[in-house]
Write a protein that holds these residues in place. Structure first.
Motif, PDB file in Angstrom:
ATOM      1  N   ALA A  88       0.418  -0.657   0.367  1.00 41.08           N
ATOM      2  CA  ALA A  88       0.461   0.215  -0.102  1.00 41.08           C
ATOM      3  C   ALA A  88       0.778   1.540  -0.487  1.00 41.08           C
ATOM      4  CB  ALA A  88      -0.660   0.193   1.323  1.00 41.08           C
ATOM      5  N   LYS A  89       2.271   1.308   0.376  1.00 46.79           N
ATOM      6  CA  LYS A  89       2.900   2.595   1.164  1.00 46.79           C
ATOM      7  C   LYS A  89       3.977   2.290  -0.469  1.00 46.79           C
ATOM      8  CE  LYS A  89       5.529   2.671   4.439  1.00 46.79           C
ATOM      9  NZ  LYS A  89       6.450   1.893   5.384  1.00 46.79           N
ATOM     10  N   ALA A  90       3.974   1.127  -1.003  1.00 47.85           N
ATOM     11  CA  ALA A  90       4.920   1.356  -2.172  1.00 47.85           C
ATOM     12  C   ALA A  90       3.883   1.525  -3.691  1.00 47.85           C
ATOM     13  CB  ALA A  90       5.480   0.202  -2.398  1.00 47.85           C
ATOM     14  N   LYS A  91       2.517   1.509  -3.165  1.00 55.88           N
ATOM     15  CA  LYS A  91       1.987   1.434  -5.128  1.00 55.88           C
ATOM     16  C   LYS A  91       0.788   2.340  -4.047  1.00 55.88           C
ATOM     17  CE  LYS A  91       3.638  -3.336  -6.346  1.00 55.88           C
ATOM     18  NZ  LYS A  91       2.970  -4.353  -7.008  1.00 55.88           N
ATOM     19  N   PHE A  92       1.102   3.188  -4.013  1.00 57.75           N
ATOM     20  CA  PHE A  92      -0.536   4.358  -3.380  1.00 57.75           C
ATOM     21  C   PHE A  92      -1.114   5.014  -4.043  1.00 57.75           C
ATOM     22  CE2 PHE A  92      -2.978   8.067  -1.682  1.00 57.75           C
ATOM     23  CZ  PHE A  92      -3.727   6.946  -0.270  1.00 57.75           C
ATOM     24  N   SER A  93      -0.654   5.511  -5.281  1.00 58.85           N
ATOM     25  CA  SER A  93      -1.484   5.939  -6.377  1.00 58.85           C
ATOM     26  C   SER A  93      -2.252   4.550  -7.221  1.00 58.85           C
ATOM     27  CB  SER A  93      -0.757   5.734  -7.555  1.00 58.85           C
ATOM     28  OG  SER A  93      -1.612   6.704  -8.768  1.00 58.85           O
ATOM     29  N   GLU A  94      -1.682   3.571  -6.599  1.00 53.41           N
ATOM     30  CA  GLU A  94      -2.856   1.863  -7.399  1.00 53.41           C
ATOM     31  C   GLU A  94      -3.458   1.854  -6.566  1.00 53.41           C
ATOM     32  OE1 GLU A  94      -1.554  -2.346  -8.285  1.00 53.41           O
ATOM     33  OE2 GLU A  94      -0.544  -1.387  -8.658  1.00 53.41           O
ATOM     34  N   LEU A  95      -3.252   2.178  -5.224  1.00 54.06           N
ATOM     35  CA  LEU A  95      -4.610   1.354  -4.409  1.00 54.06           C
ATOM     36  C   LEU A  95      -5.360   2.944  -4.216  1.00 54.06           C
ATOM     37  CD1 LEU A  95      -5.256   0.350  -1.962  1.00 54.06           C
ATOM     38  CD2 LEU A  95      -3.557   2.052  -0.187  1.00 54.06           C
ATOM     39  N   LEU A  96      -5.165   3.703  -4.739  1.00 50.69           N
ATOM     40  CA  LEU A  96      -5.925   4.917  -4.443  1.00 50.69           C
ATOM     41  C   LEU A  96      -6.774   4.727  -5.508  1.00 50.69           C
ATOM     42  CD1 LEU A  96      -7.697   6.985  -3.956  1.00 50.69           C
ATOM     43  CD2 LEU A  96      -5.429   8.565  -4.774  1.00 50.69           C
ATOM     44  N   ASN A  97      -6.602   4.476  -7.373  1.00 51.52           N
ATOM     45  CA  ASN A  97      -7.328   3.767  -8.485  1.00 51.52           C
ATOM     46  C   ASN A  97      -8.146   3.376  -7.976  1.00 51.52           C
ATOM     47  OD1 ASN A  97      -6.767   6.444  -9.784  1.00 51.52           O
ATOM     48  ND2 ASN A  97      -4.111   5.198 -10.537  1.00 51.52           N
ATOM     49  N   ALA A  98      -7.640   1.807  -7.676  1.00 52.04           N
ATOM     50  CA  ALA A  98      -8.470   0.920  -6.965  1.00 52.04           C
ATOM     51  C   ALA A  98     -10.016   0.764  -6.168  1.00 52.04           C
ATOM     52  CB  ALA A  98      -7.495  -0.419  -6.275  1.00 52.04           C
ATOM     53  N   ILE A 116     -11.772   4.075   1.768  1.00 44.86           N
ATOM     54  CA  ILE A 116     -12.938   4.526   1.283  1.00 44.86           C
ATOM     55  C   ILE A 116     -13.103   5.930   0.430  1.00 44.86           C
ATOM     56  CG2 ILE A 116     -13.934   2.594   2.323  1.00 44.86           C
ATOM     57  CD1 ILE A 116     -15.793   5.708   4.052  1.00 44.86           C
ATOM     58  N   THR A 117     -14.034   5.595  -1.145  1.00 48.66           N
ATOM     59  CA  THR A 117     -13.768   7.407  -1.028  1.00 48.66           C
ATOM     60  C   THR A 117     -14.784   7.845  -0.461  1.00 48.66           C
ATOM     61  OG1 THR A 117     -15.944   6.953  -1.735  1.00 48.66           O
ATOM     62  CG2 THR A 117     -14.333   6.153  -3.384  1.00 48.66           C
ATOM     63  N   ILE A 118     -14.415   9.289  -0.999  1.00 49.37           N
ATOM     64  CA  ILE A 118     -15.176  10.189   0.643  1.00 49.37           C
ATOM     65  C   ILE A 118     -16.487  10.196   0.352  1.00 49.37           C
ATOM     66  CG2 ILE A 118     -15.281  12.640  -1.182  1.00 49.37           C
ATOM     67  CD1 ILE A 118     -13.807  12.617   2.413  1.00 49.37           C
ATOM     68  N   LYS A 119     -17.122  10.303  -0.878  1.00 47.91           N
ATOM     69  CA  LYS A 119     -17.997  10.059  -1.108  1.00 47.91           C
ATOM     70  C   LYS A 119     -18.968   8.932  -0.017  1.00 47.91           C
ATOM     71  CE  LYS A 119     -21.996   8.748  -4.413  1.00 47.91           C
ATOM     72  NZ  LYS A 119     -22.517   8.904  -5.539  1.00 47.91           N
ATOM     73  N   GLU A 120     -18.657   7.692  -0.123  1.00 47.74           N
ATOM     74  CA  GLU A 120     -18.881   6.759   1.191  1.00 47.74           C
ATOM     75  C   GLU A 120     -18.201   7.204   2.580  1.00 47.74           C
ATOM     76  OE1 GLU A 120     -18.186   2.542  -1.037  1.00 47.74           O
ATOM     77  OE2 GLU A 120     -16.018   4.343  -1.487  1.00 47.74           O
ATOM     78  N   TRP A 121     -17.092   8.087   2.954  1.00 51.25           N
ATOM     79  CA  TRP A 121     -17.148   8.616   4.095  1.00 51.25           C
ATOM     80  C   TRP A 121     -17.832   9.339   4.668  1.00 51.25           C
ATOM     81  CZ3 TRP A 121     -14.431   7.968   8.063  1.00 51.25           C
ATOM     82  CH2 TRP A 121     -14.204   8.425   9.141  1.00 51.25           C
ATOM     83  N   ASN A 122     -18.266  10.483   3.926  1.00 53.00           N
ATOM     84  CA  ASN A 122     -19.614  11.160   3.795  1.00 53.00           C
ATOM     85  C   ASN A 122     -21.338  10.436   3.982  1.00 53.00           C
ATOM     86  OD1 ASN A 122     -17.897  13.556   4.027  1.00 53.00           O
ATOM     87  ND2 ASN A 122     -18.222  13.707   2.006  1.00 53.00           N
ATOM     88  N   VAL A 150      -8.915  -2.614   1.435  1.00 52.57           N
ATOM     89  CA  VAL A 150      -8.415  -3.533   2.356  1.00 52.57           C
ATOM     90  C   VAL A 150      -7.017  -3.549   2.724  1.00 52.57           C
ATOM     91  CG1 VAL A 150      -8.730  -4.911   4.611  1.00 52.57           C
ATOM     92  CG2 VAL A 150     -10.788  -4.271   3.176  1.00 52.57           C
ATOM     93  N   VAL A 151      -6.291  -2.663   3.734  1.00 50.34           N
ATOM     94  CA  VAL A 151      -4.574  -2.735   4.253  1.00 50.34           C
ATOM     95  C   VAL A 151      -4.516  -3.976   5.060  1.00 50.34           C
ATOM     96  CG1 VAL A 151      -2.645  -1.689   4.665  1.00 50.34           C
ATOM     97  CG2 VAL A 151      -4.325  -0.116   3.316  1.00 50.34           C
ATOM     98  N   THR A 152      -3.652  -4.371   5.181  1.00 49.73           N
ATOM     99  CA  THR A 152      -3.174  -5.784   6.198  1.00 49.73           C
ATOM    100  C   THR A 152      -2.308  -5.076   6.695  1.00 49.73           C
ATOM    101  OG1 THR A 152      -2.545  -7.343   4.253  1.00 49.73           O
ATOM    102  CG2 THR A 152      -4.656  -7.225   5.070  1.00 49.73           C
ATOM    103  N   LYS A 153      -1.786  -5.680   8.233  1.00 56.16           N
ATOM    104  CA  LYS A 153      -0.023  -5.358   9.211  1.00 56.16           C
ATOM    105  C   LYS A 153      -0.180  -6.443   9.427  1.00 56.16           C
ATOM    106  CE  LYS A 153       2.525  -2.339  11.666  1.00 56.16           C
ATOM    107  NZ  LYS A 153       2.444  -0.859  12.189  1.00 56.16           N
ATOM    108  N   ARG A 154       1.322  -7.684   9.068  1.00 61.23           N
ATOM    109  CA  ARG A 154       0.962  -8.447   9.629  1.00 61.23           C
ATOM    110  C   ARG A 154      -0.016  -9.434   9.655  1.00 61.23           C
ATOM    111  NH1 ARG A 154       3.411  -5.483  14.078  1.00 61.23           N
ATOM    112  NH2 ARG A 154       5.462  -5.099  13.461  1.00 61.23           N
ATOM    113  N   GLY A 155      -0.627  -9.577   8.410  1.00 59.80           N
ATOM    114  CA  GLY A 155      -1.595 -10.966   7.972  1.00 59.80           C
ATOM    115  C   GLY A 155      -2.918 -10.172   8.638  1.00 59.80           C
TER     116      GLY A 155
END
Length: 85
Positions: free
Chosen positions: A10-20, A40-46, A28-33
């Motif tokens: 996610a850190k290395a490919k943030f732009s790709e994550l955002l586009n996805a 989420i999009t700002i529309k979903e957040w609002n 979903v971002v995972t840490k140690r599994g």
């Protein structure tokens, strides 16, 4: 369509994550599994913010909950006299 990203990806490919996120929905971002965060999009957040219920604290402090109860400001309440033993 994989919507799970290891934190290092996610850190290395943030732009790709955002586009996805924009194209496919929540990512979903995972840490140690373990699932730790979601992008989420700002529309979903609002939408989620609008649907959120008030916290118990806000509910208890609301005018409807208080009714005629007068809550003194901190430090201005009536103190009890100490009991002599």
């Amino acid at each position: 369509m994989n919507n799970h990203w290891a934190v290092q990806d996610a850190k290395a490919k943030f732009s790709e994550l955002l586009n996805a996120c924009l194209a496919e929905g929540p990512q979903v971002v995972t840490k140690r599994g373990h699932e730790t965060a979601v992008l989420i999009t700002i529309k979903e957040w609002n939408t989620l913010k609008k649907l959120a219920k008030p916290s118990l604290k806000l509910l208890l402090l609301s005018e409807e909950a208080r009714g005629e109860l007068i809550i003194p400001k901190r430090g201005q309440g009536v103190s009890r006299k100490p009991i002599k033993l």
